[in-house]
Design an enzyme around this catalytic site. Structure first.
Site, PDB file in Angstrom:
ATOM      1  N   SER A 162      -6.860   2.291  -4.531  1.00 23.77           N
ATOM      2  CA  SER A 162      -5.620   2.731  -3.894  1.00 23.77           C
ATOM      3  C   SER A 162      -4.625   3.228  -4.930  1.00 23.77           C
ATOM      4  O   SER A 162      -3.683   3.935  -4.583  1.00 23.77           O
ATOM      5  CB  SER A 162      -4.983   1.577  -3.117  1.00 23.77           C
ATOM      6  OG  SER A 162      -5.603   1.387  -1.881  1.00 23.77           O
ATOM      7  N   GLU A 198       0.816  -1.216   0.000  1.00 23.03           N
ATOM      8  CA  GLU A 198       0.000   0.000   0.000  1.00 23.03           C
ATOM      9  C   GLU A 198       0.847   1.262   0.000  1.00 23.03           C
ATOM     10  O   GLU A 198       0.676   2.147  -0.842  1.00 23.03           O
ATOM     11  CB  GLU A 198      -0.933  -0.012   1.221  1.00 23.03           C
ATOM     12  CG  GLU A 198      -1.708   1.269   1.415  1.00 23.03           C
ATOM     13  CD  GLU A 198      -2.630   1.558   0.263  1.00 23.03           C
ATOM     14  OE1 GLU A 198      -2.681   2.720  -0.173  1.00 23.03           O
ATOM     15  OE2 GLU A 198      -3.298   0.631  -0.211  1.00 23.03           O
ATOM     16  N   ASP A 243       1.383   4.123  -3.062  1.00 20.89           N
ATOM     17  CA  ASP A 243       1.060   5.531  -2.830  1.00 20.89           C
ATOM     18  C   ASP A 243       2.246   6.437  -3.123  1.00 20.89           C
ATOM     19  O   ASP A 243       2.124   7.446  -3.834  1.00 20.89           O
ATOM     20  CB  ASP A 243       0.615   5.736  -1.382  1.00 20.89           C
ATOM     21  CG  ASP A 243      -0.846   5.400  -1.152  1.00 20.89           C
ATOM     22  OD1 ASP A 243      -1.590   5.293  -2.142  1.00 20.89           O
ATOM     23  OD2 ASP A 243      -1.250   5.249   0.009  1.00 20.89           O
TER      24      ASP A 243
END
Length: 575
Positions: A484, A248, A252
């Site tokens: 995401s 994750e 990002d």
């Protein structure tokens, strides 16, 4: 050498917060151990705050862009000064180690013994069952606010959150429609790679669960293979350990940083949940101008993630956190949140068998005070090959996508289905009334009216690619799907628009959701309209309930994906 080809089901970093089972109670916490909690004080003038924010974010208002200071918005909604001082003084007299009065919230750091005695609760050590190095202190049971201050306190945050630590699920992927790298995103949305970045433009990637990090060597590898400037994180808030990178955070930072080019990058980790983050953000000097949050959980189940114990409800938690989001928008920051990865059924009905609630909303993705971002995917490859001289080295080892046609990102073609629908709690804001009304008049098939509230906030607002991203993780390249991915990309686009405004002596976009709808109303071609697909599937099943994409705004992909040049042209007309 052929790189590792794993397809990571990352998507929205959803939280399995029926997570108490992941943690083993290890006995009573030691009396001297320090923890931090927050007393959320009862607020006032909330109607004034909302009217003010909608006014200064309306591009047709004479007050557009006249953002406030954190002190101004806090003083507006805070209780009378004597009340917050009374609460703080009481806690100090009780012997708390550190008491900070933020006017509508009092932050306390104190030993376990003090918290147990003051709040009539019991605190325990909890150890994660698989990551045994992770130990936290949490309450087991309820708590009681002292009678001397109870009438002034809505709830106490920081006692009951049990983080969900998850590993991404993997699957071998064929990538028949091509892989997504920064080169593809720049080309598809027309984002210039030489955009003049203002030194004060900034983007913040926020990770919850206090177990998130990226690796700097992965950033170097990602930059080299994509022939882009290496992302440098200049501000870090919260714990960071580059030795244990996760999917994750890596996604990002690599894509938020890459698409934002040389924009100042923040990396912020939070152990707790949305209210805790928002209050800390509001008390940060010179905070970032754009915030990307790729996390969410069903609105009606916020008590599984927040601080609801005793009389508090998920509705109250959402309402209070939305006030903090309004304050953040009013001080000049754009909040973006993912719309979810389990389609319209969402995490409330992942197996598509709920008769009571077949459709779900997500928080913060369904908040009226964030820019909600859905996900698209590209259709099959075009017959013409891309210019090899223009492609970065990574496209020599992986087949980068050459398609320019976007569809709804959905299972089974992808590993996630973009979330969307209507909030359970928040009324429809005026800025989207016309767009939502047009959707209902379009004749598109709808779920049963009893399964959603057509008068509430519709989401998402916009979308971006969310399928087949390549990230560098632990020395290899791997694939990632999800909102995401789309959320930090759209956040980077907002950061570019901020650079334009700052370079021209104008304030940042801040609460930009009304701007999106006003841009769409002025010229729908500012966005690529996504009209093919639906969001009826979850990871495990496909439901007969959900929403279909159609012309204009829809609760699948919002108003569509950005045409950067046209969106910039609209922003250039603003004061």
């Amino acid at each position: 050498m052929r790189l590792l080809s794993l397809l990571f089901l990352l998507g929205l970093a959803t939280l399995s917060f029926a997570v108490r089972s992941q943690w083993a109670q290890q006995g009573r916490a030691t009396h001297e151990a320090l923890i931090t909690i927050r007393f959320a004080l009862t607020q006032q003038n909330l109607d004034v705050l909302e009217r003010t924010l909608l006014d200064i974010s309306d591009t047709t208002s004479k007050n557009y862009g006249k953002w406030k200071t954190a002190e101004e918005v806090t003083e507006l909604v805070a209780p009378a000064r004597e009340i917050s001082e009374r609460v703080a003084s009481f806690l100090e007299r009780q012997g708390a180690t550190k008491v900070e009065n933020f006017r509508d919230m009092v932050k306390v750091t104190a030993p376990v013994s003090w918290i147990e005695e003051t709040l009539h609760t019991n605190l325990f050590f909890f150890q994660h069952k698989t990551r045994t190095s992770k130990v936290i202190i949490r309450a087991d049971g309820g708590y009681k606010i002292p009678a001397e201050i109870a009438e002034h306190v809505d709830f106490v945050a920081g006692l009951f959150e049990f983080p969900s630590i998850k590993n991404a699920r993997t699957q071998v992927g064929a990538g028949v429609d091509g892989y997504i790298v920064p080169y593809v995103i720049f080309d598809l949305y027309g984002i210039p790679t030489t955009f003049p970045v203002h030194p004060n433009s900034s983007i913040c990637l926020v990770e919850f669960q206090d177990d998130q990090s990226y690796n700097k060597d992965d950033l170097k590898k990602f930059a080299k293979e994509n022939e882009i400037t290496e992302t440098v994180v200049s501000h870090t808030v919260g714990p960071y350990s580059g030795s244990s990178a996760d999917t994750e955070s890596t996604l990002d930072v690599q894509y938020g940083g890459a698409i934002a080019l040389n924009t100042t990058v923040w990396f912020w980790t939070v152990e707790d949940w949305m209210y805790d983050f928002a209050t800390d953000f509001l008390n940060t000097k010179n905070p970032p101008l754009v915030v990307s949050m790729s996390w969410g959980w069903p609105e009606p189940e916020q008590c599984q993630v927040g601080n609801c114990t005793g009389d508090e409800t998920s509705l109250e938690y959402v309402v209070r956190t939305n006030v903090e989001f309004q304050k953040i928008g009013a001080i000049g920051t754009t909040l973006l949140a993912a719309s979810g990865d389990q389609g319209a059924p969402g995490d409330s009905d992942p197996e598509c068998n709920s008769k009571k609630k077949p459709l779900s909303s997500i928080f913060p993705g369904a908040s009226p005070w964030v820019l909600s971002v859905g996900a698209t995917m590209l259709s099959n490859m075009t017959t013409e090959d891309a210019d090899p001289s223009a492609e970065p080295p990574i496209c020599k080892s992986w087949t980068c996508s050459t398609s320019t046609t976007e569809l709804v990102c959905t299972i089974p073609q992808a590993l996630i289905t973009t979330g969307g629908g209507f909030s359970d709690y928040s009324l429809q804001p005026s800025y989207q009334n016309a767009a939502v009304a047009a959707y209902f008049k379009s004749g598109v098939p709808l779920p049963p009216q009893t399964d959603f509230n057509a008068s509430n906030r519709g989401f998402p607002d916009v979308s971006a690619l969310g399928h087949n991203y390549l990230i560098a993780l632990s020395g290899d390249f791997e694939q990632v799907d999800g909102t995401s991915a789309s959320t930090p990309v759209f956040a980077a686009i907002i950061a570019h628009l901020n650079s334009y405004r700052l370079n021209n002596g104008k304030p940042p976009l801040a609460f930009a959701v009304p701007l999106i709808y006003q841009a769409f109303a002025s010229d729908p071609t500012i966005f690529n309209d996504i009209t093919t697909g639906d969001n009826k599937c979850t990871e495990d099943c496909c439901s007969k309930f959900g929403y279909e994409a159609t012309k204009g705004w829809d609760p699948v992909t919002g108003v569509g994906t950005p045409v950067f040049s046209k969106l910039l042209a609209f922003v250039q007309t603003l004061p």
